[in-house]
Design an enzyme around this catalytic site. Sequence first.
Site, PDB file in Angstrom:
ATOM      1  N   HIS A 153       0.823  -1.225   0.000  1.00 39.99           N
ATOM      2  CA  HIS A 153       0.000   0.000   0.000  1.00 39.99           C
ATOM      3  C   HIS A 153       0.855   1.272   0.000  1.00 39.99           C
ATOM      4  CE1 HIS A 153      -3.333  -2.691   1.322  1.00 39.99           C
ATOM      5  NE2 HIS A 153      -2.375  -3.245   2.036  1.00 39.99           N
ATOM      6  N   SER A 274      15.678  21.796 -15.182  1.00 40.30           N
ATOM      7  CA  SER A 274      14.527  22.663 -15.441  1.00 40.30           C
ATOM      8  C   SER A 274      15.058  24.005 -15.899  1.00 40.30           C
ATOM      9  CB  SER A 274      13.724  22.830 -14.159  1.00 40.30           C
ATOM     10  OG  SER A 274      12.953  24.010 -14.230  1.00 40.30           O
ATOM     11  N   LYS A 280      16.584  21.576  -9.877  1.00 38.11           N
ATOM     12  CA  LYS A 280      15.889  20.345 -10.233  1.00 38.11           C
ATOM     13  C   LYS A 280      16.698  19.368 -11.069  1.00 38.11           C
ATOM     14  CE  LYS A 280      11.688  19.905 -10.729  1.00 38.11           C
ATOM     15  NZ  LYS A 280      10.229  19.947 -10.769  1.00 38.11           N
ATOM     16  N   GLU A 287       9.941   8.814 -16.475  1.00 36.24           N
ATOM     17  CA  GLU A 287       8.553   9.259 -16.714  1.00 36.24           C
ATOM     18  C   GLU A 287       8.082   8.839 -18.098  1.00 36.24           C
ATOM     19  OE1 GLU A 287       7.959  13.528 -15.304  1.00 36.24           O
ATOM     20  OE2 GLU A 287      10.095  13.201 -15.027  1.00 36.24           O
TER      21      GLU A 287
END
Length: 457
Positions: A153, A274, A280, A287
């Site tokens: 979970h 970024s 970043k 992704e």
Amino acid sequence: MWGGRFATGPDAIMEEINASIDFDQRLWRQDIRGSLAHAAMLGETGILTKDDVAEISAGLKQVESEIEAGSFTFSRALEDVHMNVESSLKDRIGAAAGRLHTGRSRNDQVATDMKLWVRDTLDQIDEQMADLQLALAQKAETHAASVMPGFTHLQSAQPVTFGHHLLAYVEMLGRDRGRVRDARERLNESPLGAAALAGTSFPIDREMTAKALGFDRPTANSLDSVSDRDFVLETLAAASICAMHLSRLAEEIVLWATPQFGFVRLSDAFSTGSSIMPQKRNPDAAELVRGKAGRVFGHLQAMLTMMKGLPLTYSKDMQEDKEGTFDALQTLSLCLAAMAGMVRDMQPDLKVMKKAAGLGYATATDLADWLVRVLKMPFRDAHHVTARLVGIASEKKIGLEKLSLAEMQAVEPAITEAVFGVLGVEQSVKSRVSYGGTAPANVRRQAKRWLKTLAKG
Ligand code: ARG
């Protein structure tokens, strides 16, 4: 090539919707290979003269080198790869070219080409899957004893090792490769010679062409041969399951690479920055692997829908099998390559992982097991005692191991000092020695087993 009965050519829109050359030109190798095998068989069986066959073969090889060299112009007016190749053959050798199509049709031809292409691609995908397994198994061996949290979970469950976690994906990829092998084995029957749908009156030798093209045998029913695209569906189903596995690993990498988790650092080579937030490091490759799975699943769904309800035998709908299949397998191949690169470069932060492994009372099960083992408590009672101890520790905002013996004995008087021996995360993983469990010795053994299997190829 089929215009004998037609007074005018096709409307421009008809040509646009009908032509497949823009995408099926990538079947040119398979198409020429199939034609060479067919021509050789026509010669062997005496259906064509040896001279015709010699001319046809030489001509096909010229077409092949021209396409290879990039100087061939595919024409949309010639619809598809089969007619482009044949028309070019005719320009080169004249009349004999027209005899190549004896005893076959574009229907068995396209099924053959597509099977050959899918087969070649499955072999290449299998190699890439093996390479990703290797990358994972090597990292797993190095990190057989590196402790990290195991989740259910997405809540801290029990400590596991990083190596154990990586080997879970090696197992998945093992099953993916099994599906690829199965699909390959089932597809490996030659449709060539089924002709348009009913077979042919010429004394062709289908065993011979099957063998020449590396098929195990010819297909047994001509109607099925030209209508079957199960091999495309099975391939896309196998590709979808693998893409799903890759997307799960990708999602974990995305999570692990956040500053909040901080479990791994991705290499510069597989991260992006970024343009506005200089701090970043984005896991774009992960992704995209996660996102591209949708494309692969979509192609499977499109193909099932395209095939459903088609009456036997060939219908032009089936021309729609190509773009999706090409795109799905190209996508999977890219995802496998990106994942192998990310995994090889990925640096785990062992301190952070180990600390996280102890959060959330991850060794509560170890405490309960100790109560069962040492105090002979029934597991349900042990669960209850442990839950109370977790409640006390949680109220004090401390770990279980920080409770005093007196505090523990207030809940269960029989607890002794020895209980502290099972509350550490290292102890916890070491104790999970059941077959398939996360104990470092197990993980090391499993990693070695995989490395040995993979070295055999
Ligand atoms: N381009 C066609 C396809 O990909 C080849 C088969 C055409 N057959 C036919 N009878 N029109 O399906």
